[in-house]
Design a protein around this motif. Structure first.
Motif, PDB file in Angstrom:
ATOM      1  N   LEU A   1     -15.806   8.333  13.010  1.00 50.52           N
ATOM      2  CA  LEU A   1     -16.045   9.396  13.995  1.00 50.52           C
ATOM      3  C   LEU A   1     -15.993   8.837  15.410  1.00 50.52           C
ATOM      4  CD1 LEU A   1     -16.954  12.374  14.557  1.00 50.52           C
ATOM      5  CD2 LEU A   1     -19.304  11.481  14.559  1.00 50.52           C
ATOM      6  N   THR A   2     -16.638   7.700  15.617  1.00 53.90           N
ATOM      7  CA  THR A   2     -16.630   7.068  16.935  1.00 53.90           C
ATOM      8  C   THR A   2     -15.221   6.651  17.338  1.00 53.90           C
ATOM      9  OG1 THR A   2     -18.922   6.282  16.802  1.00 53.90           O
ATOM     10  CG2 THR A   2     -17.433   5.057  18.250  1.00 53.90           C
TER      11      THR A   2
ATOM     12  N   ALA B   1     -18.500  21.591  18.079  1.00 51.74           N
ATOM     13  CA  ALA B   1     -19.751  20.829  18.146  1.00 51.74           C
ATOM     14  C   ALA B   1     -19.969  20.117  16.821  1.00 51.74           C
ATOM     15  CB  ALA B   1     -20.924  21.761  18.445  1.00 51.74           C
ATOM     16  N   ILE B   2     -20.095  18.788  16.886  1.00 52.51           N
ATOM     17  CA  ILE B   2     -20.315  17.976  15.683  1.00 52.51           C
ATOM     18  C   ILE B   2     -21.693  17.329  15.752  1.00 52.51           C
ATOM     19  CG2 ILE B   2     -19.523  16.003  14.320  1.00 52.51           C
ATOM     20  CD1 ILE B   2     -16.725  16.483  15.316  1.00 52.51           C
ATOM     21  N   ALA B   3     -22.455  17.441  14.691  1.00 52.58           N
ATOM     22  CA  ALA B   3     -23.774  16.803  14.600  1.00 52.58           C
ATOM     23  C   ALA B   3     -23.668  15.579  13.701  1.00 52.58           C
ATOM     24  CB  ALA B   3     -24.802  17.779  14.032  1.00 52.58           C
ATOM     25  N   VAL B   4     -24.333  14.512  14.084  1.00 49.80           N
ATOM     26  CA  VAL B   4     -24.314  13.268  13.320  1.00 49.80           C
ATOM     27  C   VAL B   4     -25.700  12.635  13.388  1.00 49.80           C
ATOM     28  CG1 VAL B   4     -23.515  11.936  15.317  1.00 49.80           C
ATOM     29  CG2 VAL B   4     -23.107  11.053  13.005  1.00 49.80           C
TER      30      VAL B   4
ATOM     31  N   GLY C   1      -5.768  18.504  20.602  1.00 48.35           N
ATOM     32  CA  GLY C   1      -6.077  19.703  21.376  1.00 48.35           C
ATOM     33  C   GLY C   1      -7.513  20.161  21.276  1.00 48.35           C
ATOM     34  N   LEU C   2      -8.398  19.248  20.858  1.00 51.48           N
ATOM     35  CA  LEU C   2      -9.801  19.606  20.672  1.00 51.48           C
ATOM     36  C   LEU C   2     -10.699  19.002  21.747  1.00 51.48           C
ATOM     37  CD1 LEU C   2     -10.136  19.025  16.814  1.00 51.48           C
ATOM     38  CD2 LEU C   2      -9.662  21.178  17.994  1.00 51.48           C
ATOM     39  N   GLU C   3     -11.719  19.745  22.092  1.00 49.43           N
ATOM     40  CA  GLU C   3     -12.783  19.257  22.972  1.00 49.43           C
ATOM     41  C   GLU C   3     -14.037  19.161  22.105  1.00 49.43           C
ATOM     42  OE1 GLU C   3     -15.330  20.816  26.839  1.00 49.43           O
ATOM     43  OE2 GLU C   3     -13.235  21.479  26.604  1.00 49.43           O
ATOM     44  N   VAL C   4     -14.351  17.939  21.680  1.00 48.09           N
ATOM     45  CA  VAL C   4     -15.437  17.735  20.722  1.00 48.09           C
ATOM     46  C   VAL C   4     -16.706  17.269  21.428  1.00 48.09           C
ATOM     47  CG1 VAL C   4     -16.205  16.282  18.811  1.00 48.09           C
ATOM     48  CG2 VAL C   4     -13.935  17.297  18.748  1.00 48.09           C
ATOM     49  N   ASP C   5     -17.801  17.932  21.113  1.00 49.43           N
ATOM     50  CA  ASP C   5     -19.118  17.559  21.642  1.00 49.43           C
ATOM     51  C   ASP C   5     -19.939  17.023  20.474  1.00 49.43           C
ATOM     52  OD1 ASP C   5     -21.403  17.295  23.233  1.00 49.43           O
ATOM     53  OD2 ASP C   5     -22.053  19.341  22.798  1.00 49.43           O
ATOM     54  N   ILE C   6     -20.284  15.741  20.511  1.00 48.31           N
ATOM     55  CA  ILE C   6     -21.013  15.100  19.412  1.00 48.31           C
ATOM     56  C   ILE C   6     -22.480  14.923  19.783  1.00 48.31           C
ATOM     57  CG2 ILE C   6     -21.177  13.070  17.929  1.00 48.31           C
ATOM     58  CD1 ILE C   6     -18.189  12.620  18.404  1.00 48.31           C
ATOM     59  N   SER C   7     -23.366  15.482  18.975  1.00 51.64           N
ATOM     60  CA  SER C   7     -24.812  15.338  19.164  1.00 51.64           C
ATOM     61  C   SER C   7     -25.346  14.380  18.119  1.00 51.64           C
ATOM     62  CB  SER C   7     -25.512  16.696  19.022  1.00 51.64           C
ATOM     63  OG  SER C   7     -25.072  17.605  20.021  1.00 51.64           O
ATOM     64  N   ASP C   8     -26.086  13.369  18.564  1.00 49.29           N
ATOM     65  CA  ASP C   8     -26.595  12.337  17.665  1.00 49.29           C
ATOM     66  C   ASP C   8     -28.070  12.559  17.367  1.00 49.29           C
ATOM     67  OD1 ASP C   8     -26.643  10.078  16.107  1.00 49.29           O
ATOM     68  OD2 ASP C   8     -26.677   8.658  17.772  1.00 49.29           O
ATOM     69  N   PHE C   9     -28.401  12.596  16.077  1.00 48.65           N
ATOM     70  CA  PHE C   9     -29.776  12.798  15.639  1.00 48.65           C
ATOM     71  C   PHE C   9     -30.286  11.533  14.937  1.00 48.65           C
ATOM     72  CE2 PHE C   9     -27.845  16.930  16.018  1.00 48.65           C
ATOM     73  CZ  PHE C   9     -28.847  17.735  16.556  1.00 48.65           C
ATOM     74  N   ALA C  10     -31.582  11.507  14.654  1.00 49.47           N
ATOM     75  CA  ALA C  10     -32.184  10.314  14.048  1.00 49.47           C
ATOM     76  C   ALA C  10     -31.699  10.072  12.629  1.00 49.47           C
ATOM     77  CB  ALA C  10     -33.709  10.434  14.063  1.00 49.47           C
ATOM     78  N   GLY C  11     -31.325  11.135  11.921  1.00 47.77           N
ATOM     79  CA  GLY C  11     -30.875  10.981  10.541  1.00 47.77           C
ATOM     80  C   GLY C  11     -30.013  12.155  10.115  1.00 47.77           C
ATOM     81  N   GLY C  12     -29.353  11.986   8.972  1.00 55.61           N
ATOM     82  CA  GLY C  12     -28.426  12.997   8.492  1.00 55.61           C
ATOM     83  C   GLY C  12     -29.072  14.332   8.177  1.00 55.61           C
ATOM     84  N   SER C  13     -30.325  14.328   7.714  1.00 56.54           N
ATOM     85  CA  SER C  13     -30.991  15.583   7.390  1.00 56.54           C
ATOM     86  C   SER C  13     -31.196  16.431   8.635  1.00 56.54           C
ATOM     87  CB  SER C  13     -32.335  15.320   6.704  1.00 56.54           C
ATOM     88  OG  SER C  13     -33.165  14.514   7.528  1.00 56.54           O
TER      89      SER C  13
ATOM     90  N   VAL D   1     -26.891  24.201   9.941  1.00 54.76           N
ATOM     91  CA  VAL D   1     -27.471  25.371   9.287  1.00 54.76           C
ATOM     92  C   VAL D   1     -28.043  26.330  10.330  1.00 54.76           C
ATOM     93  CG1 VAL D   1     -29.312  26.160   7.753  1.00 54.76           C
ATOM     94  CG2 VAL D   1     -27.966  24.147   7.142  1.00 54.76           C
ATOM     95  N   GLY D   2     -28.607  25.756  11.400  1.00 57.18           N
ATOM     96  CA  GLY D   2     -29.204  26.576  12.449  1.00 57.18           C
ATOM     97  C   GLY D   2     -28.199  27.157  13.424  1.00 57.18           C
ATOM     98  N   GLY D   3     -26.948  26.701  13.342  1.00 59.44           N
ATOM     99  CA  GLY D   3     -25.913  27.275  14.187  1.00 59.44           C
ATOM    100  C   GLY D   3     -25.628  26.546  15.479  1.00 59.44           C
ATOM    101  N   SER D   4     -26.314  25.435  15.751  1.00 55.76           N
ATOM    102  CA  SER D   4     -26.055  24.708  16.998  1.00 55.76           C
ATOM    103  C   SER D   4     -24.934  23.684  16.849  1.00 55.76           C
ATOM    104  CB  SER D   4     -27.328  24.012  17.483  1.00 55.76           C
ATOM    105  OG  SER D   4     -27.791  23.066  16.534  1.00 55.76           O
TER     106      SER D   4
END
Length: 345
Positions: free
Chosen positions: A50-51, A36-39, A63-75, A82-85
């Protein structure tokens, strides 16, 4: 993590190694195939590698299955890790310094950008008589999100002019159409954002650029040296437990960086999602030319980059000013060096 986002650090280490935390670099199967990747602001050129790795199936090839979650900003992307998601963040290198100041060990392992690409511009509508950075005192500055690298860059420019982040109001406006609308409607007086958003506002005659880091020369003018930007970073525990997975992620990103070095405009347009273009393909390609050299050609961290990041944060961030930062624990070139011996575009 509220108002923070750049870097801290002492002496520049020419090639931080993982000798203190050895890894098994044997080419093996990924320890975990789901990552899981956060951006924060995936549509920006800041995160383009990344895209590319995602859209051209480079992660799948590893060999990876990547799930990318997009947020409003880097913070906000950082908070997910940090939260583990999220396992990995595609974000600003300076966050690894801010995390260490809070006793959390995260490490960069492949660089995406060698210049921040962030532009600080003032609204011609609300600040028609702008003369200097001092005029921003008491004004509203739109950033992707409070605590993001856009807020850090703006804070540093303010500090050089004798102002502190408390002298302005940072307003989160995201990294797309919402940011453009906020500036054009007069909700904010200035904006710290990236391309293609900035080029769109420039073309419309809505802004006056007052500080620019889209090229290497401009970046050196603003920061006084190489300023690392977007990267993949993860907790030290994730990297230690998953060295093969980390290597696979690095391989895919280095391959994307190599592809971008020679990609034509049409190839780029045909690869990214239509939504990235903001309804104007020509403008997107023009913006790409503005930032192309900001992309890392190989994924390697420049020797003086971490120290520049630390100096930047120390200019305005009390938390960093009072912290003892071990720069050698915030980055490594080991995975990239291995990728460069095997990866082809």
């Amino acid at each position: 993590m509220q108002r923070r986002t750049f870097l801290a650090g002492g002496a520049a280490l020419a090639g931080a190694s993982l000798a203190a935390a050895p890894f098994a670099f044997a080419q093996g199967k990924p320890e975990t195939t789901k990552v899981a990747i956060a951006v924060g602001g995936k549509n920006l050129f800041y995160y383009l590698p990344l895209t590319i790795a995602e859209r051209r199936n480079y992660f799948k090839d590893e060999g990876l299955e990547v799930d990318i979650s997009d947020f409003a900003g880097g913070s906000q992307a950082l908070k997910a890790a940090v939260g583990g998601s999220a396992d990995v963040v595609s974000g600003a290198f300076e966050h690894t310094l801010l995390l260490q100041a809070q006793k959390q060990m995260f490490r960069e392992f492949v660089l995406q950008g060698r210049a921040p690409q962030i532009v600080l511009a003032v609204s011609k509508k609300t600040m028609p008589n702008y003369k200097s950075i001092a005029d921003l005192k008491g004004k509203k500055i739109g950033v992707t999100a409070p605590g993001s690298s856009t807020a850090i860059m703006a804070s540093f420019v303010l500090a050089k002019a004798g102002l502190s982040p408390k002298d302005v109001a940072f307003i989160g406006v995201g990294a797309g159409a919402g940011a453009i609308a906020a500036l054009q409607s007069g909700q904010i007086d200035a904006i710290a954002n990236l391309d293609p958003v900035v080029t769109r506002l420039e073309r419309a005659g809505d802004v006056r650029v007052v500080s620019d880091t889209r090229t290497l020369a401009d970046t050196h003018t603003v920061f006084g040296g190489d300023m690392p930007a977007g990267c993949l970073y993860a907790s030290q525990s994730f990297i230690t437990k998953n060295p093969n997975t980390t290597q696979a992620l690095t391989n895919a990103m280095v391959r994307a960086l190599k592809w971008l070095q020679n990609a034509s405009g049409s190839e780029l347009i045909n690869t990214v999602p239509e939504s990235y273009l903001l309804g104007d393909r020509a403008l997107y390609l023009d913006a790409w030319q503005h930032v192309r050299e900001a992309m890392s050609p190989d994924g390697l961290m420049p020797a003086d980059g971490p120290a520049t990041s630390l100096k930047t944060l120390k200019a305005f961030d009390p938390m960093i000013q009072n912290a003892q930062i071990d720069l050698s624990k915030t980055w490594t070139n080991d995975f990239v060096k291995k990728a460069l011996t095997t990866v082809k575009a």
